[in-house]
Scaffold this motif. Structure first.
Motif, PDB file in Angstrom:
ATOM      1  N   ARG A 165      49.853  13.218   7.016  1.00 15.51           N
ATOM      2  CA  ARG A 165      49.055  12.324   6.185  1.00 15.51           C
ATOM      3  C   ARG A 165      48.186  11.430   7.062  1.00 15.51           C
ATOM      4  NH1 ARG A 165      48.791  10.003   0.903  1.00 15.51           N
ATOM      5  NH2 ARG A 165      47.876   7.924   1.040  1.00 15.51           N
ATOM      6  N   LYS A 166      48.747  10.923   8.136  1.00 16.19           N
ATOM      7  CA  LYS A 166      48.002  10.037   9.036  1.00 16.19           C
ATOM      8  C   LYS A 166      46.762  10.752   9.596  1.00 16.19           C
ATOM      9  CE  LYS A 166      48.931   6.682  12.656  1.00 16.19           C
ATOM     10  NZ  LYS A 166      49.951   6.085  13.502  1.00 16.19           N
ATOM     11  N   GLU A 167      46.917  12.020   9.967  1.00 15.47           N
ATOM     12  CA  GLU A 167      45.787  12.805  10.486  1.00 15.47           C
ATOM     13  C   GLU A 167      44.735  13.032   9.390  1.00 15.47           C
ATOM     14  OE1 GLU A 167      47.679  15.650  13.931  1.00 15.47           O
ATOM     15  OE2 GLU A 167      48.255  16.051  11.844  1.00 15.47           O
ATOM     16  N   MET A 168      45.205  13.302   8.169  1.00 13.94           N
ATOM     17  CA  MET A 168      44.270  13.500   7.055  1.00 13.94           C
ATOM     18  C   MET A 168      43.511  12.219   6.760  1.00 13.94           C
ATOM     19  SD  MET A 168      46.109  16.092   4.359  1.00 13.94           S
ATOM     20  CE  MET A 168      47.780  15.424   4.373  1.00 13.94           C
ATOM     21  N   GLU A 169      44.213  11.093   6.755  1.00 15.90           N
ATOM     22  CA  GLU A 169      43.559   9.802   6.514  1.00 15.90           C
ATOM     23  C   GLU A 169      42.511   9.519   7.588  1.00 15.90           C
ATOM     24  OE1 GLU A 169      46.673   6.883   6.167  1.00 15.90           O
ATOM     25  OE2 GLU A 169      47.227   7.553   4.147  1.00 15.90           O
ATOM     26  N   ALA A 170      42.855   9.787   8.845  1.00 13.75           N
ATOM     27  CA  ALA A 170      41.906   9.571   9.947  1.00 13.75           C
ATOM     28  C   ALA A 170      40.691  10.479   9.786  1.00 13.75           C
ATOM     29  CB  ALA A 170      42.590   9.821  11.284  1.00 13.75           C
ATOM     30  N   ASP A 171      40.918  11.716   9.345  1.00 13.50           N
ATOM     31  CA  ASP A 171      39.830  12.675   9.157  1.00 13.50           C
ATOM     32  C   ASP A 171      38.895  12.247   8.021  1.00 13.50           C
ATOM     33  OD1 ASP A 171      38.540  15.121   9.877  1.00 13.50           O
ATOM     34  OD2 ASP A 171      39.421  16.057   8.094  1.00 13.50           O
ATOM     35  N   GLN A 178      38.215   6.635  -1.142  1.00 19.91           N
ATOM     36  CA  GLN A 178      39.182   5.579  -0.915  1.00 19.91           C
ATOM     37  C   GLN A 178      40.567   6.170  -1.053  1.00 19.91           C
ATOM     38  OE1 GLN A 178      38.404   2.535  -3.812  1.00 19.91           O
ATOM     39  NE2 GLN A 178      36.712   1.651  -2.627  1.00 19.91           N
ATOM     40  N   ILE A 179      41.438   5.872  -0.115  1.00 19.09           N
ATOM     41  CA  ILE A 179      42.796   6.389  -0.130  1.00 19.09           C
ATOM     42  C   ILE A 179      43.741   5.263  -0.480  1.00 19.09           C
ATOM     43  CG2 ILE A 179      44.593   7.552   1.222  1.00 19.09           C
ATOM     44  CD1 ILE A 179      42.242   8.631   2.988  1.00 19.09           C
ATOM     45  N   LYS A 180      44.549   5.443  -1.522  1.00 17.39           N
ATOM     46  CA  LYS A 180      45.523   4.432  -1.964  1.00 17.39           C
ATOM     47  C   LYS A 180      46.854   4.690  -1.308  1.00 17.39           C
ATOM     48  CE  LYS A 180      43.558   3.158  -6.348  1.00 17.39           C
ATOM     49  NZ  LYS A 180      43.851   2.933  -7.732  1.00 17.39           N
TER      50      LYS A 180
END
Length: 180
Positions: A165-171, A178-180
């Protein structure tokens, strides 16, 4: 293995665009055009393989300009590439306006079609005899399209399960979301 000329499967199909094909904006529905393309891809692939054919993938359709009621839509198709059981059919769509004689290129696309026997099993298709530079170029383009399509299917099958998830958020950081 049997081989066939590209010209053996070339297909030209023309249809008048009628009012019932129009969308709320007065232009012909893209879905109508896609349906016609699917029909022509089937005709072309069946002529080449002498088999029942199914659509495996629509490799790309780009609508360059709208099609209007009253236009004569002409679809030119040929088998551009063959694998063992599949064929890539390339199609060019042109609109002819009878009132003024103007012809417009409205879109081009590629459909991957598979040949099947009466039991629904995939069957080998004839190879292609490439008779000129255009046919050779289209075959090479088809090979490239097939490679990209296979890579795309692999990405979609992976479901991005190997990415955290962290990699997807960074991407997605610089994207319009916007990511909740």
């Amino acid at each position: 293995m049997q081989y066939k000329e590209v010209s053996d499967s070339e297909t030209t199909y023309t249809e008048l665009m009628i009012p019932s094909y129009a969308n709320f904006g007065g232009k012909v529905h893209g879905g109508i055009i896609l349906s016609l393309l699917d029909k022509v891809a089937y005709i072309c692939a069946s002529k080449h393989s002498h088999q029942y054919c199914v659509t495996v993938a629509v490799e790309g359709v780009e609508f360059k300009s709208p099609v209007e009621v009253g236009d004569l839509v002409e679809i030119k198709a040929s088998v551009n590439y063959v694998g063992r059981t599949t064929m890539i059919v390339g199609m060019r769509v042109e609109c002819f306006k009878p009132q003024n004689g103007i012809v417009r290129h409205t879109n081009s696309c590629y459909f991957t079609m598979a040949a099947k026997d009466d039991l629904g099993n995939l069957v080998e298709v004839p190879g292609l005899i490439l008779s000129n530079d255009t046919e050779l170029r289209r075959f090479c383009e088809g090979k490239f399209i097939r490679k990209i399509s296979q890579e795309k299917r692999e990405i979609l099958k992976s479901n991005l399960t190997n990415i955290t998830r962290k990699e997807m958020e960074a991407d997605c950081k610089e994207e319009r979301c916007q990511i909740k």
